[in-house]
Design a protein around this motif. Structure first.
Motif, PDB file in Angstrom:
ATOM      1  N   GLY A  46       4.090   2.893 -15.458  1.00 38.60           N
ATOM      2  CA  GLY A  46       3.480   3.680 -14.397  1.00 38.60           C
ATOM      3  C   GLY A  46       2.748   2.848 -13.346  1.00 38.60           C
ATOM      4  O   GLY A  46       3.057   1.673 -13.127  1.00 38.60           O
ATOM      5  N   ILE A  47       1.748   3.464 -12.731  1.00 33.73           N
ATOM      6  CA  ILE A  47       1.046   2.843 -11.618  1.00 33.73           C
ATOM      7  C   ILE A  47       0.302   1.574 -12.046  1.00 33.73           C
ATOM      8  O   ILE A  47       0.210   0.611 -11.289  1.00 33.73           O
ATOM      9  CB  ILE A  47       0.072   3.851 -10.968  1.00 33.73           C
ATOM     10  N   PRO A  80       8.636   3.785   6.298  1.00 38.74           N
ATOM     11  CA  PRO A  80       7.660   4.303   5.325  1.00 38.74           C
ATOM     12  C   PRO A  80       6.478   3.351   5.183  1.00 38.74           C
ATOM     13  O   PRO A  80       6.625   2.134   5.274  1.00 38.74           O
ATOM     14  CB  PRO A  80       8.475   4.363   4.021  1.00 38.74           C
ATOM     15  N   LEU A  81       5.296   3.900   4.940  1.00 39.09           N
ATOM     16  CA  LEU A  81       4.071   3.109   4.860  1.00 39.09           C
ATOM     17  C   LEU A  81       4.153   2.051   3.769  1.00 39.09           C
ATOM     18  O   LEU A  81       3.606   0.951   3.917  1.00 39.09           O
ATOM     19  CB  LEU A  81       2.873   4.030   4.603  1.00 39.09           C
ATOM     20  N   GLU A  82       4.833   2.356   2.649  1.00 35.16           N
ATOM     21  CA  GLU A  82       4.857   1.414   1.532  1.00 35.16           C
ATOM     22  C   GLU A  82       5.496   0.075   1.894  1.00 35.16           C
ATOM     23  O   GLU A  82       5.181  -0.951   1.305  1.00 35.16           O
ATOM     24  CB  GLU A  82       5.584   2.021   0.333  1.00 35.16           C
ATOM     25  N   LEU A  84      -1.884   6.549   0.184  1.00 34.53           N
ATOM     26  CA  LEU A  84      -1.699   5.129   0.438  1.00 34.53           C
ATOM     27  C   LEU A  84      -0.699   4.601  -0.587  1.00 34.53           C
ATOM     28  O   LEU A  84      -0.856   4.851  -1.779  1.00 34.53           O
ATOM     29  CB  LEU A  84      -3.028   4.377   0.305  1.00 34.53           C
ATOM     30  N   SER A  85       0.327   3.919  -0.125  1.00 34.37           N
ATOM     31  CA  SER A  85       1.365   3.467  -1.032  1.00 34.37           C
ATOM     32  C   SER A  85       1.820   2.056  -0.693  1.00 34.37           C
ATOM     33  O   SER A  85       1.645   1.575   0.438  1.00 34.37           O
ATOM     34  CB  SER A  85       2.571   4.424  -0.984  1.00 34.37           C
ATOM     35  N   ALA A  86       2.377   1.382  -1.694  1.00 33.56           N
ATOM     36  CA  ALA A  86       2.898   0.026  -1.525  1.00 33.56           C
ATOM     37  C   ALA A  86       4.093  -0.158  -2.446  1.00 33.56           C
ATOM     38  O   ALA A  86       4.067   0.284  -3.600  1.00 33.56           O
ATOM     39  CB  ALA A  86       1.826  -1.014  -1.843  1.00 33.56           C
ATOM     40  N   VAL A 113       3.926   2.155  -5.672  1.00 33.34           N
ATOM     41  CA  VAL A 113       2.612   2.525  -6.202  1.00 33.34           C
ATOM     42  C   VAL A 113       1.931   3.414  -5.159  1.00 33.34           C
ATOM     43  O   VAL A 113       1.751   2.999  -4.011  1.00 33.34           O
ATOM     44  CB  VAL A 113       1.748   1.280  -6.487  1.00 33.34           C
ATOM     45  N   THR A 114       1.580   4.618  -5.552  1.00 36.91           N
ATOM     46  CA  THR A 114       1.010   5.587  -4.610  1.00 36.91           C
ATOM     47  C   THR A 114      -0.351   6.072  -5.092  1.00 36.91           C
ATOM     48  O   THR A 114      -0.502   6.448  -6.270  1.00 36.91           O
ATOM     49  CB  THR A 114       1.945   6.792  -4.438  1.00 36.91           C
ATOM     50  N   VAL A 115      -1.313   6.069  -4.179  1.00 39.70           N
ATOM     51  CA  VAL A 115      -2.657   6.565  -4.480  1.00 39.70           C
ATOM     52  C   VAL A 115      -2.964   7.707  -3.514  1.00 39.70           C
ATOM     53  O   VAL A 115      -3.048   7.491  -2.303  1.00 39.70           O
ATOM     54  CB  VAL A 115      -3.710   5.454  -4.326  1.00 39.70           C
TER      55      VAL A 115
END
Length: 631
Positions: free
Chosen positions: A603-604, A531-533, A206-208, A195-197
């Motif tokens: 999707g998100i 990676p940040l996620e 910002l992603s997770a 999930v990326t914002v």
């Protein structure tokens, strides 16, 4: 729990079946299966899955349910041998495909099955034996300090199956739910895995990741370690990337081949991270590893002293079954044989200098890797980052001594491959020994099991790599081999003299500054490199653990038998099992048959809903079930 107060599940004085024909055969089969599946998965997407817990669950099902045997240590031996295949494959796929890529370009000949076997064998065996003198220092004396999340989770899974009742229900509930979540995301593909914002004001995002195992790892590690990792991710994605994009502008900065603006417009923040932040992260991991080794030296020295006492016949050292390691004399002989083999075997293009580099750096990264997985788990162990640091040093040394061209590059990759496998194997071995320590296994028998798994996996990985290369070729859409492609670029970059050393040293000094602040730099460096996620989702698990501990009674805090720990252990197991199954499905070509993304794609929104559902599930078992029991 203090180390001196710890009592294993199976007492030292009790002798139960452990190293049996059944456990060895099952372990070998799982080592082959997991090794092949992870090789394909890693070459396709750049990630591998931990096999310790899936192997433990499978062995528990076969031995307890099918064979009707009550032998927890036998099940532990199966996962010990079986997980070696996954670890050796993880180390091999990051580097060895480079030899195939060079062969395709006409730089070198294509590697033979014997060459791959010998390189993998040397790395696998050294990874196991380097961990032997470290067991007492990292597993025994650091018990209660280093959480070893997957090793602890694996023990909880086996204990739940042994004890049954509500504990088993918590574990298998976590397994079932995580299996469903994983299949929905990576099997049916109706929900994105990340999930990326976008954060346009900072030119980043910002992603997770939407995976239950990461939440489980964060819950087991706790909020402190999780926050350190997230801090590294924030430095990379909310400090460095915005700085590079803002100040870079129309500049072409190596290793990029286009301007920063063009790179950002084409690939967003992810392209900047892939081209620049990884080098900074590799420098931070290398510096953090050096600092960690220096801080661990007194403990390591004491460990070797204890081992020497054991060689001299001190009956108080290693006399108890649960304290018996393989002898230091045997370990030393194996190391010498491996080093001479690396030097003299014509299939391994490494000189005497290369062999010496392998001894020094190999033991260093074995120590770092074993301690690192104790903090963040094997799944988040940046083995490729260690390989990057190794290639930088090894290639520079070989170039300095005049060993350049194709021979020098092959030598650097051979050194990097062996050390990369050493790091992966030592990390896996330490997790397995942690599981054995909790259960009351015999360390010596586990170490023999690890060696068996290493030999079998080394024999099979060559066939797997050659098969995959012949089918699709590395560096293609089907098998992008991202880490190997990066290793190739680094080796060629050093030989050609155009490696971005500035980025590497930026990372190193970031680690030094963090240490000066009194904070352990290694988990921060890991967060910077990964990676940040990954760090974001792990942090979610850490926050849940903090909330649960805050709401629970003081006496229940950090209760390793708590249902939240068990549930998260099950989540790690469930995702691991489905990950293996999906990898096999991909190998046999049925991925498209179960892909429903063209029919339904949530999707998100679907990703956010799934994360919320996972959080509620963990709270259900970590907090609300306790409150119900208290009532």
């Amino acid at each position: 729990m203090k180390n001196e107060d710890f009592k294993p599940y199976v007492p030292a004085e009790k002798i139960t079946p452990e190293f049996t024909v059944t456990s060895v055969i099952m372990g070998i089969l799982l080592a082959v299966i997991f090794g092949a599946a992870n090789a394909y998965l890693g070459l396709r997407v750049g990630l591998t899955v931990s096999a310790s817990i899936p192997a433990a669950v499978i062995s528990m099902g076969v031995i307890r349910v099918i064979m009707k045997k009550d032998s927890i240590l036998e099940s532990n031996m199966v996962q010990t041998i079986g997980s070696a295949g996954e670890s050796l494959a993880a180390g091999a796929i990051f580097t060895l495909p480079v030899l195939f890529l060079w062969a395709k370009e006409g730089v070198t000949d294509s590697p033979s099955l014997v060459t791959i076997f010998l390189i993998a064998l040397c790395g696998g065996v050294l990874g196991v034996v380097f961990m032997i003198p470290l067991r007492n220092a990292l597993i025994v004396k650091e018990h209660g300090v280093l959480p070893y999340p997957e090793g602890t989770a694996c023990a909880e899974v086996l204990l739940a199956g042994e004890e049954g009742g509500t504990s088993a229900k918590s574990v298998f509930a976590g397994m079932g739910l995580a299996a469903v979540f994983k299949f929905i995301v990576d099997g049916l593909k109706v929900i994105p895995g990340v999930v990326t914002v976008p954060v346009k004001a900072l030119k980043t995002e910002l992603s997770a990741e939407v995976y239950p195992a990461l939440i489980g790892v964060g819950y087991i590690c706790g909020v402190k370690i999780s926050s350190f990792m997230l801090a590294g991710g924030i430095i990379g994605w909310f400090v460095l990337i915005p700085s590079i994009v803002t100040f870079g502008g129309n500049t072409v900065l190596y290793p990029g081949t286009v301007t920063i603006s063009e790179m950002y417009d084409a690939g967003g923040a992810g392209a900047i991270w892939s081209s620049y932040i990884r080098y900074i992260g590799a420098g931070a991991v290398a510096a953090g590893g050096i600092i960690s080794l220096i801080k661990s030296l007194p403990l390591i020295v004491r460990t070797f002293a204890d081992a020497v006492k054991g060689m001299k016949g001190n009956k108080t050292v290693g006399n108890i079954r649960t304290e018996q390691d393989m002898s230091m004399k045997f370990t030393g002989i194996v190391v010498i044989v491996m080093i001479v083999s690396i030097w003299l075997l014509p299939q391994i293009p490494v000189t005497l200098l290369g062999a010496i580099i392998i001894v020094i750096i190999g033991f260093f990264f074995a120590t770092v890797s074993s301690r690192m997985v104790g903090i963040v788990g094997s799944s988040n162990n940046p083995v490729s980052g260690m390989a990057i640091a190794t290639l930088l040093f090894a290639t520079l040394c070989l170039k300095t001594t005049g060993d350049t061209g194709a021979h020098g590059m092959k030598g650097a990759i051979a050194i990097g491959s062996i050390i990369c496998i050493i790091a992966a194997m030592s990390g896996d071995t330490s997790q397995d020994l942690k599981t054995g320590y909790i259960l009351g296994a015999t360390p010596k028998k586990q170490q023999i099991g690890e060696l068996i798994g290493a030999v079998v996996s080394a024999f099979t990985i060559g066939g797997v790599l050659i098969l995959l290369n012949n089918a699709w070729g590395f560096g293609t859409t089907e098998l992008s081999a991202p880490q190997a492609t990066l290793m190739k670029m680094i080796t060629e970059g050093v030989m050609d003299g155009n490696l971005p050393w500035t980025l590497v040293f930026i990372g190193a000094f970031i680690a030094i500054v963090i240490e000066l602040l009194g904070i352990s730099s290694l988990p921060v460096a890991i967060g910077l490199y990964l990676p940040l996620e990954l760090s974001t989702t792990i942090m979610i698990g850490g926050v849940i653990r903090w909330f649960v501990d805050k709401k629970s009674k003081a006496g229940e805090k950090n209760n390793e038998a708590g249902k939240g720990i068990l549930f998260c252990s099950g989540m790690i197991a469930g995702e691991g099992l489905v990950g293996i199954i999906l990898a096999i499905i991909a190998v046999i070509g049925f991925t498209d048959a179960i892909d429903l993304s063209n029919i339904l794609n949530l999707g998100i929104v679907g990703g956010i809903i799934l994360i919320i559902v996972m959080i509620l599930c963990v709270l259900k078992f970590g907090l609300w079930s306790r409150n119900k029991a208290d009532d």
